[in-house]
Design a protein around this motif. Sequence first.
Motif, PDB file in Angstrom:
ATOM      1  N   ASP A 102       0.816  -1.178  -0.122  1.00 59.79           N
ATOM      2  CA  ASP A 102       0.091  -0.010  -0.089  1.00 59.79           C
ATOM      3  C   ASP A 102       0.915   1.214   0.149  1.00 59.79           C
ATOM      4  O   ASP A 102       0.272   2.170  -0.378  1.00 59.79           O
ATOM      5  CB  ASP A 102      -0.851   0.009   1.265  1.00 59.79           C
ATOM      6  N   GLN A 103       2.163   1.134   0.409  1.00 61.70           N
ATOM      7  CA  GLN A 103       2.963   2.338   0.487  1.00 61.70           C
ATOM      8  C   GLN A 103       3.698   2.640  -0.967  1.00 61.70           C
ATOM      9  O   GLN A 103       4.796   3.246  -0.984  1.00 61.70           O
ATOM     10  CB  GLN A 103       3.898   2.033   1.533  1.00 61.70           C
ATOM     11  N   GLY A 104       3.324   1.569  -1.956  1.00 59.73           N
ATOM     12  CA  GLY A 104       3.724   1.918  -3.136  1.00 59.73           C
ATOM     13  C   GLY A 104       5.217   0.984  -3.364  1.00 59.73           C
ATOM     14  O   GLY A 104       6.081   1.418  -4.559  1.00 59.73           O
ATOM     15  N   THR A 105       5.521   0.218  -2.654  1.00 63.56           N
ATOM     16  CA  THR A 105       6.784  -0.762  -2.806  1.00 63.56           C
ATOM     17  C   THR A 105       6.644  -1.777  -3.849  1.00 63.56           C
ATOM     18  O   THR A 105       5.362  -1.707  -4.567  1.00 63.56           O
ATOM     19  CB  THR A 105       6.994  -1.465  -1.467  1.00 63.56           C
ATOM     20  N   GLU A 106       7.410  -2.673  -4.114  1.00 62.11           N
ATOM     21  CA  GLU A 106       7.419  -3.622  -5.298  1.00 62.11           C
ATOM     22  C   GLU A 106       6.506  -4.835  -4.285  1.00 62.11           C
ATOM     23  O   GLU A 106       6.007  -4.728  -3.126  1.00 62.11           O
ATOM     24  CB  GLU A 106       8.705  -4.353  -5.448  1.00 62.11           C
ATOM     25  N   SER A 107       6.330  -6.013  -5.090  1.00 60.52           N
ATOM     26  CA  SER A 107       5.616  -6.912  -4.511  1.00 60.52           C
ATOM     27  C   SER A 107       6.218  -7.710  -3.082  1.00 60.52           C
ATOM     28  O   SER A 107       7.374  -7.832  -3.149  1.00 60.52           O
ATOM     29  CB  SER A 107       5.469  -8.041  -5.387  1.00 60.52           C
ATOM     30  N   ALA A 108       5.293  -7.935  -2.172  1.00 55.63           N
ATOM     31  CA  ALA A 108       5.740  -8.411  -0.933  1.00 55.63           C
ATOM     32  C   ALA A 108       5.684  -9.858  -0.904  1.00 55.63           C
ATOM     33  O   ALA A 108       4.381 -10.440  -0.974  1.00 55.63           O
ATOM     34  CB  ALA A 108       5.028  -7.323   0.242  1.00 55.63           C
ATOM     35  N   SER A 109       6.630 -10.540  -0.371  1.00 55.35           N
ATOM     36  CA  SER A 109       6.632 -11.880  -0.007  1.00 55.35           C
ATOM     37  C   SER A 109       7.448 -12.239   1.277  1.00 55.35           C
ATOM     38  O   SER A 109       8.160 -11.416   1.726  1.00 55.35           O
ATOM     39  CB  SER A 109       7.296 -12.856  -0.913  1.00 55.35           C
ATOM     40  N   VAL A 182      14.872  -7.071  -2.506  1.00 57.22           N
ATOM     41  CA  VAL A 182      15.449  -6.291  -1.255  1.00 57.22           C
ATOM     42  C   VAL A 182      14.782  -7.185  -0.031  1.00 57.22           C
ATOM     43  O   VAL A 182      13.551  -7.419  -0.097  1.00 57.22           O
ATOM     44  CB  VAL A 182      15.193  -4.847  -1.084  1.00 57.22           C
ATOM     45  N   ALA A 183      15.462  -7.520   0.697  1.00 61.28           N
ATOM     46  CA  ALA A 183      14.835  -8.562   2.034  1.00 61.28           C
ATOM     47  C   ALA A 183      15.338  -8.056   3.308  1.00 61.28           C
ATOM     48  O   ALA A 183      16.494  -7.405   3.628  1.00 61.28           O
ATOM     49  CB  ALA A 183      15.192  -9.708   1.622  1.00 61.28           C
ATOM     50  N   SER A 184      14.602  -8.609   4.292  1.00 64.63           N
ATOM     51  CA  SER A 184      14.970  -8.365   5.674  1.00 64.63           C
ATOM     52  C   SER A 184      14.309  -9.506   6.635  1.00 64.63           C
ATOM     53  O   SER A 184      13.432  -9.959   6.350  1.00 64.63           O
ATOM     54  CB  SER A 184      14.501  -6.995   6.153  1.00 64.63           C
ATOM     55  N   PRO A 185      15.074  -9.794   7.346  1.00 62.80           N
ATOM     56  CA  PRO A 185      15.088 -11.177   8.346  1.00 62.80           C
ATOM     57  C   PRO A 185      13.745 -10.821   9.447  1.00 62.80           C
ATOM     58  O   PRO A 185      13.635  -9.803   9.941  1.00 62.80           O
ATOM     59  CB  PRO A 185      16.411 -11.501   8.900  1.00 62.80           C
ATOM     60  N   VAL A 186      13.070 -11.968   9.691  1.00 56.33           N
ATOM     61  CA  VAL A 186      12.058 -11.775  10.714  1.00 56.33           C
ATOM     62  C   VAL A 186      12.569 -12.941  11.814  1.00 56.33           C
ATOM     63  O   VAL A 186      12.812 -14.068  11.373  1.00 56.33           O
ATOM     64  CB  VAL A 186      10.623 -12.212  10.282  1.00 56.33           C
ATOM     65  N   PHE A 187      12.706 -12.582  13.074  1.00 58.02           N
ATOM     66  CA  PHE A 187      13.193 -13.450  14.280  1.00 58.02           C
ATOM     67  C   PHE A 187      12.045 -13.795  15.039  1.00 58.02           C
ATOM     68  O   PHE A 187      10.937 -13.172  15.160  1.00 58.02           O
ATOM     69  CB  PHE A 187      14.258 -12.929  14.869  1.00 58.02           C
ATOM     70  N   GLY A 188      12.012 -15.158  15.752  1.00 62.53           N
ATOM     71  CA  GLY A 188      11.156 -15.492  16.757  1.00 62.53           C
ATOM     72  C   GLY A 188      12.072 -15.496  17.983  1.00 62.53           C
ATOM     73  O   GLY A 188      12.849 -15.119  18.095  1.00 62.53           O
ATOM     74  N   PRO A 189      11.308 -16.251  18.913  1.00 63.43           N
ATOM     75  CA  PRO A 189      12.158 -16.534  20.373  1.00 63.43           C
ATOM     76  C   PRO A 189      13.493 -17.077  20.139  1.00 63.43           C
ATOM     77  O   PRO A 189      13.418 -18.023  19.376  1.00 63.43           O
ATOM     78  CB  PRO A 189      11.114 -17.434  21.169  1.00 63.43           C
ATOM     79  N   ARG A 205      13.270  -0.857 -12.139  1.00 60.35           N
ATOM     80  CA  ARG A 205      12.578  -0.114 -10.857  1.00 60.35           C
ATOM     81  C   ARG A 205      13.530   0.056  -9.645  1.00 60.35           C
ATOM     82  O   ARG A 205      13.375   0.821  -8.618  1.00 60.35           O
ATOM     83  CB  ARG A 205      11.211  -0.400 -10.621  1.00 60.35           C
ATOM     84  N   PHE A 206      14.535  -0.852  -9.465  1.00 59.02           N
ATOM     85  CA  PHE A 206      15.443  -0.902  -8.470  1.00 59.02           C
ATOM     86  C   PHE A 206      16.383   0.125  -8.533  1.00 59.02           C
ATOM     87  O   PHE A 206      17.528  -0.306  -8.905  1.00 59.02           O
ATOM     88  CB  PHE A 206      15.982  -2.330  -8.227  1.00 59.02           C
ATOM     89  N   THR A 207      16.085   1.381  -8.477  1.00 61.82           N
ATOM     90  CA  THR A 207      17.174   2.481  -8.353  1.00 61.82           C
ATOM     91  C   THR A 207      17.685   2.712  -7.218  1.00 61.82           C
ATOM     92  O   THR A 207      17.173   2.152  -6.034  1.00 61.82           O
ATOM     93  CB  THR A 207      16.475   3.653  -8.887  1.00 61.82           C
ATOM     94  N   ALA A 208      18.754   3.290  -6.809  1.00 64.20           N
ATOM     95  CA  ALA A 208      19.412   3.483  -5.651  1.00 64.20           C
ATOM     96  C   ALA A 208      18.426   4.151  -4.688  1.00 64.20           C
ATOM     97  O   ALA A 208      18.549   3.640  -3.537  1.00 64.20           O
ATOM     98  CB  ALA A 208      20.811   4.447  -5.935  1.00 64.20           C
ATOM     99  N   ALA A 209      17.851   5.047  -4.971  1.00 63.15           N
ATOM    100  CA  ALA A 209      16.629   5.953  -4.343  1.00 63.15           C
ATOM    101  C   ALA A 209      15.762   4.850  -3.829  1.00 63.15           C
ATOM    102  O   ALA A 209      15.252   4.870  -2.586  1.00 63.15           O
ATOM    103  CB  ALA A 209      16.129   6.940  -5.000  1.00 63.15           C
ATOM    104  N   ALA A 210      15.224   4.153  -4.771  1.00 62.78           N
ATOM    105  CA  ALA A 210      14.058   2.978  -4.346  1.00 62.78           C
ATOM    106  C   ALA A 210      14.733   1.986  -3.669  1.00 62.78           C
ATOM    107  O   ALA A 210      13.833   1.667  -2.667  1.00 62.78           O
ATOM    108  CB  ALA A 210      13.594   2.500  -5.566  1.00 62.78           C
ATOM    109  N   ILE A 211      15.631   1.427  -3.613  1.00 66.98           N
ATOM    110  CA  ILE A 211      16.321   0.423  -2.716  1.00 66.98           C
ATOM    111  C   ILE A 211      16.393   1.151  -1.435  1.00 66.98           C
ATOM    112  O   ILE A 211      16.213   0.588  -0.247  1.00 66.98           O
ATOM    113  CB  ILE A 211      17.661   0.189  -3.236  1.00 66.98           C
ATOM    114  N   GLN A 216      14.501   0.885   4.236  1.00 65.17           N
ATOM    115  CA  GLN A 216      13.970   1.021   5.551  1.00 65.17           C
ATOM    116  C   GLN A 216      12.789   0.855   5.987  1.00 65.17           C
ATOM    117  O   GLN A 216      12.417   0.195   7.220  1.00 65.17           O
ATOM    118  CB  GLN A 216      14.211   2.899   5.569  1.00 65.17           C
ATOM    119  N   LEU A 217      11.672   0.664   5.006  1.00 66.83           N
ATOM    120  CA  LEU A 217      10.453   0.562   5.171  1.00 66.83           C
ATOM    121  C   LEU A 217      10.614  -1.391   5.648  1.00 66.83           C
ATOM    122  O   LEU A 217       9.565  -1.504   6.500  1.00 66.83           O
ATOM    123  CB  LEU A 217       9.599   0.527   4.003  1.00 66.83           C
ATOM    124  N   LEU A 218      11.348  -1.836   4.770  1.00 64.78           N
ATOM    125  CA  LEU A 218      11.494  -3.177   5.007  1.00 64.78           C
ATOM    126  C   LEU A 218      11.907  -3.433   6.689  1.00 64.78           C
ATOM    127  O   LEU A 218      11.238  -4.442   7.412  1.00 64.78           O
ATOM    128  CB  LEU A 218      12.652  -3.933   4.384  1.00 64.78           C
TER     129      LEU A 218
END
Length: 235
Positions: A102-109, A182-189, A205-211, A216-218
């Motif tokens: 909804d914030q205009g990013t690429e597809s989220a998985s 672009v990716a970021s990890p998710v941790f549990g206990p 679409r992956f320009t330096a500004a977009a990345i 940060q959003l990720l």
Amino acid sequence: MSRTAPPESVDGVAAVDRALAIVDAIAQTTEPISLADLSRVTGFYKSTLLRLIASLERSNLVVRRADGRYALGLYAHQLGRAYEAAYHLTDVLQPILQALVDQGTESASFHAYHDPQSRICLLRIDSLHSTLDRIRAGDLLPLDKGAAGKLLTAYRVLGERADAAGLVATSMGERDPSCAAVASPVFGPGDEIRGVISLSGPKERFTAAAIKKMSQLLQDSAARATRSLGGRWPG
């Protein structure tokens, strides 16, 4: 190329490995699969398949349809529901992925470790852009390629710490020459990695500004998911 069939003995651990290979082969198809196709995909003799499928049918992991083809049974669905209930993955992550899109990013998985060669896409929400990369929930993707694969390998396979592996990874044309992520990890206990949130799409679409913006959003989203799953966000 000729194929060497596995031994006919299916006792003990070998039987479990073969049975799981059958379930995995059926799970990767979009439609019920024939015995001949199962033999081709798994490399098992039909006689071996029939013996193992009989056990899988008794546990309702696999069902044989009226047309003779095979599909996942009710117990497989129950296992999936139990997994989601245990980790609250869908309830926690679906709104987070949707907010990213909804914030205009690429597809989220959301990707998780599957085996030493692959990762699995558990959740996917397409972006609002007209052109997309082709990934769907349930897809198996290489563990050694792509931003999500890098992080899963670092944390899940190599056991690296956050200060060494980092909290953001990027890939440009690694898995698909025309795509980036672009990716970021998710941790549990216990600081155990539960999976990776990835934003992916056409490479142009992956320009330096977009990345920079998506990174940060990720991280904000992955931190929120980590806390919701009972984990501790590094730093």
